[in-house]
Design a protein around this motif. Structure first.
Motif: not given
Lengths: 246, 246
Positions: A59-60, A41, A72, A63, A76, A69-70, A56
């Motif tokens: 990207l969300s 990010e 933590r 996803a 990604s 797929e993200r 974000n």
DNA sequence: TGCCTTAATATGTATATACATAATAATTGC
DNA sequence: GCAATTATTATGTATATACATATTAAGGCA
């Protein structure tokens, strides 16, 4: 929903839409293969000169659409597509017929109100017996029968149907007017026409037919089961797969 | 993607997910009919005791999923569903056969590399002639033929296929390993088995069959055209409609 | 060299604030 | 009463800031 950017005046040129579009383009073109790590990010905030929340957001959405797929702390990653999920659009039969440039006509063949039996319980996946409406109809394209419809309506779910004759309106559009947001399961297969079907569709006994059976649920209970039968040469279903769908 | 909240430990209990779930539940249950105005963002911020951005995030997702429509200054309104769009999952045939509890076996019947002709150009929607690979295969469930596959691969899009014999691997999974994010269009219909099909599937001439033709595009060009033929009694396609899909 | 502990880091979620903008409502003037 | 103008308001988009948390990397010690 589609992630691909379109010439939509609403979002064309917005920054998060551009980020979303740029990345999905790289994925769908194969430039970024499954397993490829999308820039972090903070890297994207530098590249697009924007805030982390804007990145974000894009990207969300990717996803949620299933393209990435993200994880933590890890980042990604481009996903391998799950089973291809083609979107099959189910239209009102009138729309299908008129799209063929033909005149549509509907005919009610039979209507019976009765109590559900064992076969009904199975078709509708009902737990207990109750009042149902059975309907047999034909849909015409021009002068030719186009589809034969055999339907079961759960009157517990749609009591209003008991008062409707369905002489001038087909049950499908009538129901969608009353249970608009419902879930459905379709089963599509080929069969040989039995005598009833052959007569209804004016085809030969044993001719191949396309059958689409659909069971519909409203608010947590079944609403209707319908079986549409089409003569083989009169109908083709079209389903499209765009990888941006969830 | 699905908007309905699931028992997903990742998002269960997050505030925006709860808002999203609450509202989609009201829509799908029919409590809020099409045309109903969803409370304004500022009303929802009071109701959920949160910030406008949190509410906005949930409502934007609902809009993207097609359940509501957003109009500046006017508010958000429950939409009437567009044509029902059922999701038809297309699985690798091996997966389908094994889901039936049967052993899968693949057999290559024929393979030819040649230059595309007029019919190929039409099937693949190619603008100009080029090298293609034609393949004929059978897929078995147990001892019975389950599907007959007739395929055309555009070698300009996937040159590697020229070097693959497809003796032990079916072209479908091989291709998805190389062109993972592709688009496809499927045409589904019923046909009567011709002599080739009858022989390949070990069924009677004229028996009803389900045909699924699929054309696949990779990076802006066609990759393959395939026609799967299934005996009527051996295959049912299942498509599910959940109104949260775009 | 391997294990344990601690630090660092990338994403997850939320809030506050700001400005843009399209659409609706209110006001004013004729 | 109607048209034009102005004000208001609800959504659209973005940024800054904050804290949470899962995961990875680094450091220390045996």
């Amino acid at each position: 929903m589609s992630v691909a950017a379109t010439a939509d005046p609403e979002v064309a040129g917005s920054l998060h839409a551009r980020i979303l579009s740029d990345i999905s383009e790289k994925i769908m073109s194969g430039a970024w293969a499954p397993g490829h790590r999308v820039p972090f990010e903070h890297e994207l905030t530098e590249q697009y000169n924007c805030s982390r929340m804007t990145v974000n957001k894009a990207l969300s959405q990717l996803a949620k659409a299933g393209l990435i797929e993200r994880r933590r702390r890890s980042g990604s990653f481009v996903r391998r597509p799950r089973s291809q999920a083609a979107v099959l659009e189910i239209h009102d039969i009138r729309v299908e017929v008129e799209a063929l440039g033909l005149a549509y006509r509907y005919e009610r063949v039979a209507r019976h109100r009765r109590r559900s039996n064992g076969a009904d319980l199975s078709l509708l996946e009902l737990g207990q017996a109750g009042p149902v409406l059975t309907l047999e109809c034909r849909h015409f394209a021009g002068e030719r029968p186009f589809a034969h419809e055999q339907r079961l309506i759960n009157l517990a779910a749609v009591p209003e149907a008991a008062g409707e004759e369905f002489l001038d309106i087909a049950p499908g559009p009538w129901l969608i007017g009353r249970v608009p947001w419902s879930e459905a399961e379709h089963r599509i297969r080929a069969v040989a026409a039995d005598s009833r079907t052959a007569q209804a569709l004016d085809i030969e006994l044993g001719a191949p037919c396309l059958v689409v059976e659909r069971r519909t649920w409203g608010a947590e209970r079944p609403v209707t089961h319908v079986r549409f039968t089409y003569a083989a040469e009169s109908h083709t279903l079209v389903a499209r797969f765009r990888p941006s769908q969830g």
